[in-house]
Design a protein around this motif. Structure first.
Motif, PDB file in Angstrom:
ATOM      1  N   UNK A 209       0.723  -1.363   0.001  1.00 43.41           N
ATOM      2  CA  UNK A 209      -0.144   0.199  -0.052  1.00 43.41           C
ATOM      3  C   UNK A 209       0.814   1.069   0.011  1.00 43.41           C
ATOM      4  N   UNK A 210       2.216   1.104   0.422  1.00 46.54           N
ATOM      5  CA  UNK A 210       2.926   2.413   0.575  1.00 46.54           C
ATOM      6  C   UNK A 210       3.675   2.525  -0.893  1.00 46.54           C
ATOM      7  N   UNK A 211       3.812   1.405  -1.591  1.00 43.57           N
ATOM      8  CA  UNK A 211       4.790   1.688  -2.861  1.00 43.57           C
ATOM      9  C   UNK A 211       5.975   2.253  -2.629  1.00 43.57           C
ATOM     10  N   UNK A 212       6.759   1.796  -1.953  1.00 42.14           N
ATOM     11  CA  UNK A 212       8.225   2.340  -1.894  1.00 42.14           C
ATOM     12  C   UNK A 212       9.026   2.217  -3.338  1.00 42.14           C
ATOM     13  N   UNK A 213      10.022   3.068  -3.427  1.00 41.03           N
ATOM     14  CA  UNK A 213      10.860   2.598  -4.585  1.00 41.03           C
ATOM     15  C   UNK A 213      11.736   1.216  -4.508  1.00 41.03           C
ATOM     16  N   UNK A 214      12.103   0.961  -3.048  1.00 43.00           N
ATOM     17  CA  UNK A 214      12.864  -0.014  -2.829  1.00 43.00           C
ATOM     18  C   UNK A 214      12.698  -0.209  -1.185  1.00 43.00           C
ATOM     19  N   UNK A 215      12.904  -1.427  -0.705  1.00 40.39           N
ATOM     20  CA  UNK A 215      13.169  -1.838   0.525  1.00 40.39           C
ATOM     21  C   UNK A 215      14.440  -2.504   0.759  1.00 40.39           C
ATOM     22  N   UNK A 216      15.078  -2.070   2.027  1.00 41.76           N
ATOM     23  CA  UNK A 216      16.314  -2.566   2.485  1.00 41.76           C
ATOM     24  C   UNK A 216      16.056  -3.200   3.785  1.00 41.76           C
ATOM     25  N   UNK A 217      16.393  -4.382   4.008  1.00 43.73           N
ATOM     26  CA  UNK A 217      16.096  -5.240   5.283  1.00 43.73           C
ATOM     27  C   UNK A 217      17.415  -5.833   5.706  1.00 43.73           C
ATOM     28  N   UNK A 218      17.700  -5.666   7.150  1.00 43.62           N
ATOM     29  CA  UNK A 218      18.767  -6.121   7.668  1.00 43.62           C
ATOM     30  C   UNK A 218      18.356  -6.687   9.135  1.00 43.62           C
ATOM     31  N   UNK A 219      19.397  -7.293   9.713  1.00 44.38           N
ATOM     32  CA  UNK A 219      19.326  -7.659  10.983  1.00 44.38           C
ATOM     33  C   UNK A 219      20.223  -6.823  11.908  1.00 44.38           C
ATOM     34  N   UNK A 220      20.198  -7.118  13.350  1.00 42.88           N
ATOM     35  CA  UNK A 220      21.010  -6.301  14.209  1.00 42.88           C
ATOM     36  C   UNK A 220      22.542  -6.869  14.014  1.00 42.88           C
ATOM     37  N   UNK A 221      23.150  -5.941  13.946  1.00 46.22           N
ATOM     38  CA  UNK A 221      24.679  -6.275  13.992  1.00 46.22           C
ATOM     39  C   UNK A 221      25.383  -5.465  14.956  1.00 46.22           C
ATOM     40  N   UNK A 222      24.861  -4.922  15.902  1.00 47.91           N
ATOM     41  CA  UNK A 222      25.561  -4.070  17.126  1.00 47.91           C
ATOM     42  C   UNK A 222      24.993  -4.552  18.242  1.00 47.91           C
ATOM     43  N   UNK A 223      25.488  -3.805  19.184  1.00 47.22           N
ATOM     44  CA  UNK A 223      24.894  -4.014  20.651  1.00 47.22           C
ATOM     45  C   UNK A 223      23.556  -3.525  20.722  1.00 47.22           C
ATOM     46  N   UNK A 224      22.284  -4.005  21.314  1.00 48.71           N
ATOM     47  CA  UNK A 224      21.094  -3.432  21.377  1.00 48.71           C
ATOM     48  C   UNK A 224      20.720  -3.201  22.886  1.00 48.71           C
TER      49      UNK A 224
END
Ligand code: SF4
Length: 255
Positions: A209-224
């Motif tokens: 529904x938002x229709x972005x031009x791109x999506x970038x996904x990742x996970x945690x790589x630093x202390x949380x």
């Protein structure tokens, strides 16, 4: 593991970013505490100290427009064309600065004068888009990278922990009003898991529904902030990206 130190000054880096290459950070938030509308479990700056959309108690702690101009022009004039991106980011949500639109103006002017090849971008949590001055500032940027980690209200509340005035559905509706955005999404497992099929399905529906031009996904790589989170495997991230790309039709990249 300790979380990262806050950015003490206005300008920091440049940092070498997986997504942006060489990126010079501009921190519009106070230098001594984190100010954010979210309190994300995975935040690498630890827990949010001032957790609010109302910044009236923080006004004396924000940098002024002139301070930002001076700091950025000083750095760029000494390092012409030394960065790929100038990025609004730092100790919280950049759009909370009460003069965000003026900040965009001075950063664009400094870029044009000293580093015309650099792009100006933002890492935003998407929660201040009901403010027309914020929207007009965002629309002038070269790249808008906007956060959406959740497909459901429940995950939004448990993972991003918004302050009480922020509504999930309003965030989605406001994102639809911005053209050509990049959505960035963090996936985690452990105490909260937004990689479950049902949650991912709802997240994909929101993206459609938002229709972005791109999506970038990742996970945690630093202390949380929260120690009970686990890294999501590259295999699972690739599965999520493939499914989203197939159903939505726009690029979904794993970092
Ligand atoms: S939106 Fe960003 S700065 Fe704010 S709590 Fe979440 S990760 Fe931290």
């Amino acid at each position: 593991m300790r979380t990262l130190k806050l950015k003490e000054g206005i300008i920091y880096g440049p940092v070498s970013s997986r997504r942006l290459g060489s990126s010079l950070g501009v921190n519009l938030m106070p230098g001594s505490y984190k100010l954010c509308t979210f309190n994300c479990l995975y935040c690498h700056f630890g827990w949010t100290k001032v957790h609010s959309r109302d910044v009236s108690s923080c006004l004396a702690d924000f940098p002024s427009v002139e301070q930002v101009r001076e700091a950025l022009e000083g750095w760029l004039s000494r390092n012409p064309n030394g960065v790929d991106y100038v990025t609004f980011s730092g100790n919280g949500e950049p759009c909370l600065h009460p003069e965000f639109d003026k900040m965009v103006e001075v950063v664009l002017q400094a870029r044009d004068k000293y580093a015309p090849k650099a792009k100006v971008t933002i890492l935003s949590n998407s929660t201040c888009l009901d403010d027309e001055r914020v929207m007009s500032g965002l629309r002038r940027l070269d790249v808008r990278i906007m956060k959406l980690d959740a497909g459901s209200e429940e995950t939004f509340q448990t993972l991003n922990r918004p302050c009480t005035t922020i509504q999930f559905q309003a965030v989605i509706e406001n994102l639809k009003k911005l053209d050509e955005i990049i959505i960035q999404s963090v996936f985690v497992q452990g105490r909260v898991d937004n990689t479950e099929e049902g949650e991912v399905g709802q997240w994909i529906q929101r993206l459609s529904s938002i229709k972005p031009r791109e999506v970038q996904i990742y996970s945690i790589d630093r202390p949380s902030a929260d120690q009970g989170l686990d890294l999501v495997s590259k295999d699972r991230l690739n599965q999520i990206a493939k499914k989203a790309e197939k159903l939505c039709g726009f690029p979904v990249k794993v970092f």
